[in-house]
Design an enzyme around this catalytic site. Structure first.
Site, mmCIF file in Angstrom:
data_model
loop_
_atom_site.group_PDB
_atom_site.id
_atom_site.type_symbol
_atom_site.label_atom_id
_atom_site.label_comp_id
_atom_site.label_asym_id
_atom_site.label_seq_id
_atom_site.Cartn_x
_atom_site.Cartn_y
_atom_site.Cartn_z
ATOM 1 N N ARG A 169 -5.952 -1.355 -1.618
ATOM 2 C CA ARG A 169 -6.149 -1.362 -3.179
ATOM 3 C C ARG A 169 -6.604 -0.243 -3.778
ATOM 4 O O ARG A 169 -6.479 -0.176 -4.907
ATOM 5 C CB ARG A 169 -7.522 -2.369 -3.393
ATOM 6 C CG ARG A 169 -8.489 -2.308 -2.786
ATOM 7 C CD ARG A 169 -9.415 -3.346 -2.258
ATOM 8 N NE ARG A 169 -9.231 -4.247 -1.298
ATOM 9 C CZ ARG A 169 -9.744 -5.272 -0.952
ATOM 10 N NH1 ARG A 169 -10.738 -5.835 -1.550
ATOM 11 N NH2 ARG A 169 -9.473 -6.018 0.250
ATOM 12 N N LYS B 24 -11.741 0.172 12.379
ATOM 13 C CA LYS B 24 -11.264 -1.069 12.979
ATOM 14 C C LYS B 24 -11.296 -1.053 14.573
ATOM 15 O O LYS B 24 -11.408 -0.204 15.119
ATOM 16 C CB LYS B 24 -9.622 -1.329 12.908
ATOM 17 C CG LYS B 24 -9.338 -1.475 11.585
ATOM 18 C CD LYS B 24 -7.839 -1.651 10.963
ATOM 19 C CE LYS B 24 -7.272 -1.829 9.666
ATOM 20 N NZ LYS B 24 -7.802 -3.238 9.499
HETATM 21 N N1 BES Z 1 -4.112 -3.088 6.389
HETATM 22 C C1 BES Z 1 -5.180 -3.823 6.344
HETATM 23 C C2 BES Z 1 -4.857 -5.591 6.268
HETATM 24 C C3 BES Z 1 -4.238 -6.290 7.478
HETATM 25 C C4 BES Z 1 -5.232 -6.795 8.425
HETATM 26 C C5 BES Z 1 -2.926 -6.329 7.397
HETATM 27 C C6 BES Z 1 -4.689 -7.370 9.652
HETATM 28 C C7 BES Z 1 -2.481 -6.961 8.387
HETATM 29 C C8 BES Z 1 -3.263 -7.485 9.589
HETATM 30 C C9 BES Z 1 -6.215 -3.663 5.243
HETATM 31 O O1 BES Z 1 -6.269 -2.455 4.774
HETATM 32 C C10 BES Z 1 -7.628 -4.185 5.694
HETATM 33 O O2 BES Z 1 -8.070 -3.640 6.396
HETATM 34 N N2 BES Z 1 -8.046 -5.016 4.948
HETATM 35 C C11 BES Z 1 -9.389 -5.535 5.146
HETATM 36 C C12 BES Z 1 -10.097 -5.815 4.017
HETATM 37 C C13 BES Z 1 -11.782 -6.096 4.138
HETATM 38 C C14 BES Z 1 -12.206 -4.949 4.730
HETATM 39 C C15 BES Z 1 -12.116 -6.551 2.806
HETATM 40 C C16 BES Z 1 -9.211 -6.889 6.027
HETATM 41 O O3 BES Z 1 -8.311 -7.587 5.634
HETATM 42 O O4 BES Z 1 -10.030 -7.112 6.853
HETATM 43 MN MN MN Z 2 -7.661 -1.377 6.044
#
Ligand code: BES
Ligand code: MN
Ligand code: ZN
Length: 498
Positions: free
Chosen positions: A337, A263
């Site tokens: 997931r 990230k």
């Molecule tokens: N924990 C994150 C989701 C999240 C993002 C929660 C921002 C709260 C604020 C999750 O693990 C994630 O990173 N999801 C990705 C999925 C994507 C790679 C398909 C996302 O939402 O960007």
């Molecule tokens: Mn994630």
């Protein structure tokens, strides 16, 4: 904070010695005898107290009032939602220095649910995070007395709300703790601490046992971290042993860097809240210990960190889930997931009446619904309606999202049974479609709490959601099964005692 409930007229409230007396004034308040009743009517009439919920007037050392600080606060139509706004507006007053004993008095008989809303909101407003501070500048009061014109009719509502508030606070506290103070191991210990209550049992499994269960997707996420994973299993038994339970599954990523699909740096610290689903399951069990509803509940928490490392999972890797389905990991940041799918497969062991998972799953859900409503996905219209209703009633609302099969088409993989990501469109839905592959025919719901479990900005911190929604739903289920004659002997005795 210690809550107490007492019958208190406005004139008795005026005589009550305390540091802060906050009086909830409804918009149709016609005035009453005594110092406070007169003052409130005057203030309303003069427009110095506006009648919008949350508008307030602070007074000091008022004649005829024993409390040092007096706050008149408008509570609109007196509904739970308006009472919540009013009490949340009292946060600065509740946290003022020197306020140890607070009294919150209803000027008029509270509407159904208003006492619960007041208690829950006072607990929310007065919460102060302290676990990793060497000194705390502010703190909430030690005690809060809720005064109502007649306490007898609202005692049960008050008792239940107090237990819910303790559960919400437990969830908030654990979600707020930074990742180095809330490791999978520490979450496991927090869960264990709940089994002090004899209605709750807790088993915590480590990497070897999870490997034996065949949870290849969960293990793959954990493999990049030096912190060992934990698989937490909580059992609350409030009904006959044979009664099929509800299973709650909480995403327990104690820190989500994204893994190799790293990230960006800004706001990455907020990914310490990525165990908000797990925290809500812990909070629910904390409250169940006090509420003792006639129902059986299982809580499952796959807990680990998602880290980049020489041993970390790589984009393109194919892992084998406990269900036997192989998964191509196209993006290691879609890790939630992966840990959830194995816990969902495991959940089938309990032959549950329903499975509900709770997860800070997608940024897309934040874009879709913001911080007001959690995303609700369900294969069962009945379950969806129950959860929607419980959320609205508990002032912890959610909103139903679709699960059409077409949304799952993007998850096709050339190298495995399924890929862990689809494209960017409808990201919250494709995540849910992925999970759906692992629940079989059991009625299932998924709550995406990415937008509701915490707040960013100056109010940065966990909200304790959706503990209120879940407990409301469980309480309604317990009441429902009692109606249909499935209640246990213990529940019948409790009911008979009133
Ligand atoms: N924990 C994150 C989701 C999240 C993002 C929660 C921002 C709260 C604020 C999750 O693990 C994630 O990173 N999801 C990705 C999925 C994507 C790679 C398909 C996302 O939402 O960007
Ligand atoms: Mn994630
Ligand atoms: Zn995550």
């Amino acid at each position: 904070m210690n809550f107490e409930l007492k019958t208190l007229s406005l004139s008795a409230a005026a005589r009550h010695k305390c540091d802060l007396l906050a009086v909830l004034i409804p918009q149709d308040f016609a005035g009453q005898d005594g110092a406070i009743g007169t003052l409130a009517a005057q203030a309303l009439q003069a427009g110095d107290l506006q009648d919008k919920p949350g508008k307030l007037l602070r007074l000091y050392a008022s004649p005829g009032v024993a409390a040092r600080h007096l706050v008149l606060v408008s509570c609109g139509d007196g509904s739970p939602g308006d009472v919540r706004k009013a009490v949340l507006a009292l946060a600065p007053a509740l946290k003022s220095p020197g306020v140890q004993r607070a009294v919150l008095a209803f000027a008029a008989a509270p509407a159904a649910g208003a006492v619960a809303a007041a208690l829950r909101s006072a607990a929310d407003a007065a919460y102060v995070y302290a676990a990793t501070k060497s000194k705390v500048e502010e703190s909430g009061p030690e005690s809060c007395l809720l005064g109502v014109p007649s306490a007898a009719g609202v005692q049960a509502e008050f008792d239940a709300a107090r237990a819910v508030a303790a559960g919400v606070e437990f969830a908030r506290e654990w979600a707020n703790r930074p990742a180095n103070h809330a490791t999978p191991t520490l979450l496991g210990e927090a869960a264990k601490s709940l089994s002090k209550d004899k209605a709750i049992r807790c088993t915590v499994r480590g990497p070897e046992e999870v490997a034996k269960l065949g949870m290849g997707a969960f293990m793959a996420v954990a493999q990049g971290s030096v912190e060992p994973l934990r698989f937490i299993e909580l059992q609350y038994q409030g009904a006959a042993k044979g009664q099929a339970p509800v299973v709650l599954v909480g995403k327990g990523i104690t820190f989500d860097t994204g893994g190799i699909s790293l990230k960006p740096a800004p706001e990455m610290d907020e990914m310490k809240f990525d165990m908000g689903g797990a925290a809500s399951v812990l909070g629910v069990f904390r409250a169940l210990a006090e509420l003792k509803p006639a129902i059986n509940v299982i809580g499952l928490i796959p807990a680990c960190e998602n880290m980049p490392d020489g041993r970390a999972l790589k984009p393109g890797d194919v892992v084998t889930s406990m269900s036997g389905q192989t998964i191509e990991v196209l993006n290691t940041d879609a890790e939630g997931r992966l840990v959830l799918c194995d816990a969902l497969t495991y959940a089938a062991r309990f032959k549950p009446v329903a499975i509900v998972d709770i997860a800070t799953l997608t940024g897309a859900c934040v874009i879709a619904l913001g911080g007001l409503r959690s995303g609700l996905f369900s294969t069962s219209d009945e379950l969806a309606a129950q959860l929607l209703g419980a959320g609205d009633a508990a002032l912890d609302p959610c909103w139903r999202m679709p699960l059409d099969d077409e949304y799952g088409e993007g998850l096709k993989s050339n190298f495995a049974d399924v890929a862990n990501v689809g494209g960017r469109p409808a990201g919250a839905v494709t995540a849910a479609k992925f999970l759906q592959r692992f629940v079989g025919n059991t009625p299932w719901a998924h709550l995406d709490i990415a937008g509701t479990a915490w707040k960013s900005g100056t109010a940065k911190g966990a909200t304790g959601r959706p503990v209120g929604l879940l407990l409301r739903w469980l309480a309604e289920r317990a009441a429902g099964s009692a109606d249909s004659g499935q209640q246990t002997a213990a529940a019948r005795r409790r009911a008979a005692k009133g």
